[in-house]
Write a protein that holds these residues in place. Structure first.
Motif, mmCIF file in Angstrom:
data_model
loop_
_atom_site.group_PDB
_atom_site.id
_atom_site.type_symbol
_atom_site.label_atom_id
_atom_site.label_comp_id
_atom_site.label_asym_id
_atom_site.label_seq_id
_atom_site.Cartn_x
_atom_site.Cartn_y
_atom_site.Cartn_z
ATOM 1 N N LEU A 148 8.537 15.313 -5.006
ATOM 2 C CA LEU A 148 9.603 14.706 -4.208
ATOM 3 C C LEU A 148 10.362 13.657 -5.011
ATOM 4 N N LEU A 149 11.623 13.492 -4.677
ATOM 5 C CA LEU A 149 12.382 12.374 -5.212
ATOM 6 C C LEU A 149 11.783 11.085 -4.652
ATOM 7 N N PRO A 150 11.936 9.975 -5.360
ATOM 8 C CA PRO A 150 11.303 8.725 -4.906
ATOM 9 C C PRO A 150 11.638 8.328 -3.469
ATOM 10 N N GLU A 168 0.831 -1.210 0.000
ATOM 11 C CA GLU A 168 0.000 0.000 0.000
ATOM 12 C C GLU A 168 0.867 1.261 0.000
ATOM 13 N N ILE A 169 1.898 1.256 0.808
ATOM 14 C CA ILE A 169 2.816 2.400 0.870
ATOM 15 C C ILE A 169 3.523 2.581 -0.467
ATOM 16 N N VAL A 221 4.303 6.776 -5.478
ATOM 17 C CA VAL A 221 4.374 7.422 -6.797
ATOM 18 C C VAL A 221 3.466 8.647 -6.835
ATOM 19 N N ALA A 222 2.250 8.503 -6.333
ATOM 20 C CA ALA A 222 1.307 9.626 -6.322
ATOM 21 C C ALA A 222 1.830 10.769 -5.457
ATOM 22 N N LEU A 223 2.379 10.429 -4.315
ATOM 23 C CA LEU A 223 2.900 11.455 -3.413
ATOM 24 C C LEU A 223 4.106 12.162 -4.027
ATOM 25 N N THR A 250 5.464 8.912 2.590
ATOM 26 C CA THR A 250 4.323 7.997 2.527
ATOM 27 C C THR A 250 4.327 7.038 3.712
ATOM 28 N N THR A 251 5.492 6.571 4.090
ATOM 29 C CA THR A 251 5.597 5.684 5.252
ATOM 30 C C THR A 251 5.162 6.424 6.514
#
Length: 90
Positions: free
Chosen positions: A51-53, A37-38, A43-45, A60-61
């Motif tokens: 932001l960089l990945p 889920e995270i 990718v959306a975040l 996200t975490t």
């Protein structure tokens, strides 16, 4: 000169590694592990806040686990609306 700096770095790194591992074993420090889920939300975040990945994964975490404050020197996290960035006192 390089070797002296390297030796100091190695000493500090060894100390920090032992400190962190010991505190994980004692339950003082916990690890927040990513899940499917995270990873899907990362990718959306990343797109939403530019932001960089790796930063998006951290954000996200935090969101998934309900972490609302983060201590970092990375100013990119200031764009993330659900995170309060803690700054070092002057």
């Amino acid at each position: 000169m390089f070797m002296q700096k390297r030796e100091r770095f190695d000493t500090v790194f060894k100390y920090l590694s032992e400190f962190i591992l010991e505190n994980i074993e004692l339950g003082i420090i916990g690890l927040l592990l990513p899940n499917k889920e995270i990873l899907n939300e990362t990718v959306a975040l990343s797109k939403e806040f530019g932001l960089l990945p790796n930063d998006a994964l951290i954000a996200t975490t935090c969101k998934f686990y309900g972490v609302s404050r983060i201590a970092t020197l990375d100013k990119d996290f200031e764009k993330v609306l659900f995170l309060e960035v803690l700054h070092q006192a002057p």
